[in-house]
Design an enzyme around this catalytic site. Structure first.
Site, PDB file in Angstrom:
ATOM      1  N   HIS A  58       0.893  -1.460  -0.058  1.00  0.00           N
ATOM      2  CA  HIS A  58      -0.113   0.199  -0.009  1.00  0.00           C
ATOM      3  C   HIS A  58       0.893   1.161   0.158  1.00  0.00           C
ATOM      4  CE1 HIS A  58      -3.323   2.366   1.684  1.00  0.00           C
ATOM      5  NE2 HIS A  58      -2.458   3.320   2.065  1.00  0.00           N
ATOM      6  N   GLU A  59       1.694   1.290   0.945  1.00  0.00           N
ATOM      7  CA  GLU A  59       2.788   2.353   0.924  1.00  0.00           C
ATOM      8  C   GLU A  59       3.654   2.564  -0.607  1.00  0.00           C
ATOM      9  OE1 GLU A  59       2.634   4.463   3.371  1.00  0.00           O
ATOM     10  OE2 GLU A  59       0.934   3.493   4.121  1.00  0.00           O
ATOM     11  N   HIS A  62       1.865   4.713  -2.794  1.00  0.00           N
ATOM     12  CA  HIS A  62       2.141   6.277  -2.710  1.00  0.00           C
ATOM     13  C   HIS A  62       3.419   6.494  -3.095  1.00  0.00           C
ATOM     14  CE1 HIS A  62      -1.577   6.648  -0.120  1.00  0.00           C
ATOM     15  NE2 HIS A  62      -1.071   5.902   0.738  1.00  0.00           N
ATOM     16  N   ASP A 160      -5.519   8.673   4.480  1.00  0.00           N
ATOM     17  CA  ASP A 160      -5.065   9.041   3.088  1.00  0.00           C
ATOM     18  C   ASP A 160      -6.500   9.705   2.647  1.00  0.00           C
ATOM     19  OD1 ASP A 160      -2.803   7.582   2.413  1.00  0.00           O
ATOM     20  OD2 ASP A 160      -3.804   5.684   2.138  1.00  0.00           O
TER      21      ASP A 160
HETATM   22 ZN   LIG Z   1      -2.113   5.213   2.470  1.00  0.00          ZN
END
Ligand SMILES: [Zn+2]
Length: 361
Positions: A58-59, A62, A160
């Site tokens: 997930h990170e 980003h 987020d």
């Molecule tokens: Zn996030």
């Protein structure tokens, strides 16, 4: 963030784990143990470690999106509320921030989709809407990722969703007001969640609320500092009235200098007036206890200190000061002349004055 440990580096980004994240792994394993013995404890702990990998993916959603817009990420830290990838700066355009914020949840959504497909194809009908430690490993992982997805979409900092909200607000209300609204929402959410967690009692929720509160605060502070310092350069924020110490002076002389005024860090100069290093108060104390008062400043000072130029911009100077982990950096002109000292205290004072609405320098 304190109490975090670097466990590795992927594509130039340090991976850090906060101690409370490990506590949660233990906590979850304990719950599994009390319900189903050692086997269940192991499954629960493994599920959390698998979740760890999902959070990292997930990170990196980003991080890779940020990189497309030229924003670097020095580190990512794993907290009980998920991961936080630290962006080197806020992207210039709200649209870029929007895309960076959405890239993480998009990865999580993809993970949920893939895992759910595998689960169903393998013939399992487990209800993934309910997290239950008696369910198969894969079903637990889907559940937790679903929670992670929903939690991250809450429109408040530091989630987020807060970033999405800020990006949407910033294009109309400006960065500062947009950030304040998203941060206030985050704090309100944290206080309400924390109170609910205390009355339940639900210790995990209290912990999450605590981190959400801190995160919302930090986000607001970062933007306020950035905006307060906008347009400043080092020559306007440095200390110009300061003392220096020669490299061959004794520590006894340095003590006299330290006690004669408020200054705690002294640039160390050689015979030609070049900056050789910095003598901090810590350097001095350590030098005194290890080598004695008659040893020289050269033996105790910090060398290899990066210098900054007077024309350097605010954010870059602040980043370099922080990265150096030193209380002060020498400000040196192109010709090598020492003209000032960049200290955190002085920057803080300047920002306070600027925030109070005074026009300075
Ligand atoms: Zn996030």
């Amino acid at each position: 963030m304190r109490w975090s440990y670097t466990i590795g580096k992927i594509a130039g980004t340090d991976i850090k784990v906060h101690i409370t994240f490990l506590l949660i792994v233990g906590w979850w394993a304990l719950i599994g143990y009390s319900d189903g013995g050692p086997g269940a404890a192991l499954t629960s702990a493994l599920a959390l470690l698998a979740l760890f990998v999902c959070i990292l993916l997930h990170e990196f959603g980003h991080i890779l999106m940020a990189r497309r817009f030229g924003v670097r990420t020095p580190d990512v830290i794993l907290l009980p509320i998920g991961g936080v990838a630290r962006l080197e700066r806020i992207p210039d355009e709200p649209r870029q921030e929007l895309l960076i914020a959405l890239a993480g949840p998009a990865v999580t959504l993809a993970i949920v989709g893939i895992l759910l497909a595998i689960l169903r194809l393998s013939g399992s009908h487990a209800d993934v809407a309910q997290l239950n430690e008696n369910q198969p490993f894969l079903a637990q992982l889907v559940s937790v990722n679903l929670y992670l997805l929903l939690f991250n979409l809450i429109p408040a900092f530091p989630m987020d969703g807060g970033r999405v909200l800020r990006a949407l607000l910033a294009s109309r209300l400006g960065l500062l007001r947009g950030t304040r609204i998203a941060a206030t929402l985050g704090q309100t959410f944290a206080v309400l969640g924390g109170l609910y967690g205390i009355t339940k009692p639900e210790p995990l929720l209290v912990l999450v609320a605590f981190f959400v509160f801190l995160g919302a605060n930090a986000e607001a502070a970062t933007v306020e500092t950035r905006l307060a310092g906008q347009g400043l350069q080092v020559s306007q924020m440095m200390v110009t009235d300061f003392r220096t110490i020669p490299v061959h002076a004794t520590l006894n002389q340095a003590v006299e200098l330290l006690l004669s005024g408020e200054q705690r860090e002294f640039p160390v100069l050689d015979n030609l007036g070049r900056t050789e290093g910095i003598l901090t108060r810590d350097n001095l104390i350590r030098g005194l206890s290890q080598k004695g008062p008659q040893s020289t400043v050269a033996e105790a000072m910090t060398t290899g200190v990066p210098s900054v130029q007077p024309t350097l911009g605010f954010q870059e100077a602040l980043d370099r000061l922080r990265a150096s982990r030193l209380p002060a950096l020498p400000v040196v002109e192109v010709r090598g002349v020492l003209v000032g000292l960049l200290t955190m205290d002085n920057i803080t004072d300047l920002l306070l004055v600027r925030r109070a609405g005074q026009v300075v320098r």
